[in-house]
Write an enzyme that holds these catalytic residues in place. Structure first.
Site, PDB file in Angstrom:
ATOM      1  N   SER A 134      -1.047  41.209  65.514  1.00 13.00           N
ATOM      2  CA  SER A 134       0.138  40.357  65.476  1.00 13.00           C
ATOM      3  C   SER A 134       0.074  39.371  64.313  1.00 13.00           C
ATOM      4  O   SER A 134       1.088  38.815  63.924  1.00 13.00           O
ATOM      5  CB  SER A 134       0.312  39.617  66.802  1.00 13.00           C
ATOM      6  OG  SER A 134      -0.768  38.754  67.004  1.00 13.00           O
ATOM      7  N   GLU A 136       7.562  46.004  64.196  1.00 16.89           N
ATOM      8  CA  GLU A 136       7.292  45.846  62.764  1.00 16.89           C
ATOM      9  C   GLU A 136       6.346  46.976  62.355  1.00 16.89           C
ATOM     10  O   GLU A 136       5.269  47.118  62.943  1.00 16.89           O
ATOM     11  CB  GLU A 136       6.636  44.484  62.499  1.00 16.89           C
ATOM     12  CG  GLU A 136       7.573  43.310  62.802  1.00 16.89           C
ATOM     13  CD  GLU A 136       6.912  41.933  62.626  1.00 16.89           C
ATOM     14  OE1 GLU A 136       7.641  40.949  62.472  1.00 16.89           O
ATOM     15  OE2 GLU A 136       5.658  41.840  62.646  1.00 16.89           O
TER      16      GLU A 136
END
Ligand code: 3H9
Length: 699
Positions: A412, A445
């Site tokens: 992340s 993403e």
């Protein structure tokens, strides 16, 4: 765009404008001409208007909205639709709408103006205009109540949800439902047996009970009163409906046109259209030829913590067989129990059949032996956000899997370059950053490095689309897109706490701005330990972000991690997610505040918002300067999908554009003098010019 066929006295007008039969002004003009022609065609006894099997039509063409620059343009647009449908309704021959697939917005308004409506099984009906921030402009606010009554009409108009063909039949929206392949035969049969010329606008039977109308409107008004003031569509819808039932159909149409113009002129609606467009742009990714890509059939997930479990659920629900590995059998048990409970919940709500839930679970293989992952084409690493832990997991994955398999980290914040150090085949490492809860959140993403072969990035982008996610390609840099903005924002909230602002007004200000929850409620939910950890990664990469958020650090040191320990910035009763004031946190906050500079006077909501939002804005401009995403609007889409920021804000870059970039630069310069270099405006703001032109009513 309109196919005109006469067959045995029946004139079939078929909308033919792929992909979704959107009703442009040009198509509307053709339809109008075709209806006139059929009206005077001696071979046509009756008219059927139909579309394709999956889309009757998605409604008015949103491309025409882009060309709507002034209030007069908007008036003209609505009037053109209203007049075209009035002319249709006045046709001397019976007109029947034969509907299949999606029947949305202006398309449903077209069907409402026909004299009869039949629907294929599986078709769906809705008035989604309110979701775009507008009221319908083609007579929907007037004909819908006359056809189905006020309670059902208000439900459709105010919430924008779609209903199925059986529900449409039940409320009287359509006259008959039939199998899709029998649509035209059913139309023919109905027109032969009962060729009606019922004008919806002349019907009064569903709206003649005045006290009942008043009660329905009052109830709707009280619900709408609680909605956000920025979005006026629910109010203009109610005004148009009320005018139509209490005054007249024509007065209602005029109110509908006025409301449509008012909505189109609001910033909130402009931003909703912007996000709609931006989402579609973001989906357009220039992918190399698919033949050069590896196929992804079998997937392994390492780590069955919160993220791993959510990812596994997303994959097996999307029909991907998964081997889930965790060295801790208890974690595997917990993960599966969570997935079972989530699927059982969907079964109980009637959203999933028992058989389908069982099918989904059948795709999952649990593994405590890494060798079971050997045949995977894609391995997703979802272990704890720690460089050493992730590196050792990646090297284990490399040992087991073939050199061709792709390895994706659900990092992340940690850079892929750092994770790839020491890998035997570092070029096959990419990032697939899911958002929590991964089974629900649409954003992924897809992170690539300089060294990533384009075929691999393309394979992951396509894979993310295959599992129903909205992928955004991102170049590798700590924090990527969403966390690069979100973590500095959360940290800034702690600095405001240190300077004397209380948690509640900070949370309130950000909810008011458009977040579903304030920063402290969010961080209590995600875990304060996660903030401290991820901030350390970002600070390492971007030293100008400043030191650690001391209050958060102390809370973590003393075991107050947020909801998971019942205490964070707020306190939580056992089993409750309701934040309560937390005396322990108040004590820590008071300690840290000692000796710190505090604000001379209480900060206003506007000042809190400016400080927190401009922190994100500045980071957003750094991201754009570094070229981490394809377009500025991709970053806005990422923020809306990844954080739940309300679409009426348009995202962070659009918000800055709306404020005016000159103003943003001036305010950032002032804030950097006061708070430090994290606010210093970057190069992209040196020559401020709008990155995102305003499509509607440009000022
Ligand atoms: C309205 O009707 C106002 C009226 O009251 C009259 C006022 C005067 N226009 O989403 P997809 C494009 S307001 C133009 O990927 P799916 C879309 O951009 C309108 N284009 O497919 C994409 O193009 P591209 C109310 C549209 O199967 C392609 O079609 N209607 C429109 O996942 C495929 O779309 C709505 O709000 C449109 N209206 O979903 C419906 N709709 O490939 C909005 C779609 O070039 N649309 N496109 O990127 C949707 O909800 C979904 O697109 C739909 C299909 C469910 C239809």
């Amino acid at each position: 765009m309109i196919d005109y066929q006469i067959d045995d006295g029946l004139c079939v007008l078929r909308l033919d404008s792929p992909p979704v039969n959107a009703i442009s002004l040009a198509l509307l003009a053709e339809l109008r001409a075709a209806v006139r022609r059929a009206g005077s065609d001696p071979q046509a006894r009756a008219i059927v208007i139909t579309g394709g099997p999956s889309h009757f039509s998605a409604g008015a063409d949103l491309a025409d909205f882009r060309a709507t620059r002034t209030a007069a343009d908007a008036q003209r647009m609505a009037r053109t639709f209203q007049e075209a449908f009035a002319e249709l309704e006045d046709c001397e021959k019976p007109v029947l709408a034969a509907l299949a697939g999606k029947v949305l917005g202006g398309a449903l308004e077209l069907a409402l103006a026909c004299h009869q409506r039949i629907a294929a099984e599986g078709s769906q009906f809705g008035m989604p205009e309110v979701k775009l921030g507008i009221n319908p402009g083609a007579g929907g606010t007037q004909r819908l109540p006359r056809l189905v009554g006020l309670p059902a009409a208000l439900g459709l108009l105010l919430w924008g949800q779609s209903i199925s063909a059986p529900s449409a039949l039940k409320i009287g929206l359509v006259d008959r439902v039939c199998p899709g392949e029998a649509l035209l035969d059913t139309a023919r049969e109905l027109l032969a047996s009962s060729p009606l010329r019922r004008k919806t606008r002349e019907r009064t039977d569903m709206i003649q009970d005045r006290p009942a109308n008043s009660a329905s409107l009052a109830q709707a008004e009280s619900t709408v009163a609680a909605s956000r003031p920025e979005i006026i569509a629910p109010r203009t819808i109610l005004t148009a409906v009320r005018t139509g039932v209490e005054d007249s159909f024509d007065a209602g149409l005029a109110a509908e046109r006025d409301g449509f113009c008012q909505c189109m002129a609001t910033r909130a609606t402009q931003n909703k259209f912007y996000v709609f467009e931006a989402l579609r742009q973001a989906a357009k990714i220039d992918l190399p030829d698919a033949t050069a890509e590896p196929t992804i059939a079998r997937v392994a997930v390492i780590g069955m913590g919160t993220m791993g479990t959510g990812i596994v659920q997303a994959l097996i629900t999307a029909a991907i067989p998964v081997v889930a590995f965790d060295e801790n059998p208890a974690a595997l048990e917990r993960g599966v129990a969570k997935i079972r409970a989530s699927l059982a919940g969907r079964v109980a709500q009637g959203k999933l059949s028992d058989a389908r839930a069982a099918e989904i679970l059948d795709r999952l293989t649990l593994a405590t032996d890494l060798r079971q992952m050997a045949g995977a084409d894609l391995v997703i690493e979802a272990v704890f956000e720690d460089l050493a832990v992730k590196r050792s997991t990646l090297s284990l994955a490399e040992e087991i899997c073939s050199a061709e398999s792709i390895i994706a980290s659900n990092t992340s914040t940690i850079s892929l370059d750092r994770l790839a150090e020491g890998m035997r085949h570092p070029q096959r490492l990419l990032g697939l950053h899911f958002f929590n809860p991964a089974q629900h959140m649409p954003l992924v993403e897809v992170i690539h490095r300089e060294a990533t072969p384009p075929g691999l990035a393309a394979a992951l982008l396509r894979f993310a689309k295959r599992i129903g996610k909205k992928p955004i390609p991102v170049k590798n840099r700590e924090g990527f897109l969403v966390n690069r903005l979100l973590i500095p924002y959360l940290k800034e909230a702690f600095w405001l706490l240190e300077a004397g602002v209380e948690p509640e007004p900070i949370d309130r200000a950000m909810v008011q701005f458009g977040f579903a929850m304030g920063p402290f409620v969010l961080i209590d939910m995600a875990g304060l330990d996660i903030l401290v950890l991820t901030d350390a990664v970002l600070r390492g990469a971007f030293p100008h972000h400043g030191g650690p958020p001391e209050i958060a650090v102390r809370l973590v040191q003393q075991g107050h991690l947020g909801q998971k320990t019942g205490s964070g910035v707020y306190r939580y009763e056992k089993g409750s997610h309701q934040p309560q004031p937390n005396p322990v946190a108040a004590g820590i906050i008071a300690e840290v505040r000692q000796g710190r500079r505090s604000f001379a006077s209480p900060m206003s909501e506007g000042e809190i918002t400016e400080r927190l939002v401009l922190r994100m804005v500045n980071e957003a401009f750094s991201v754009l300067e570094e070229g981490l995403c394809q377009r500025p609007s991709d970053l806005d889409v990422a923020m809306v999908l990844g954080t739940g920021l309300a679409d009426f804000r348009g995202g962070v870059v659009k918000y800055a554009s709306d404020l005016g970039l000159e103003h943003v630069r001036a305010r950032l310069t002032a804030l950097s003098a006061d708070c430090g270099p994290r606010y210093a405006p970057g190069k992209l703001l040196e020559n401020p010019q709008s990155l995102i032109p305003n499509p509607f009513f440009p000022s």
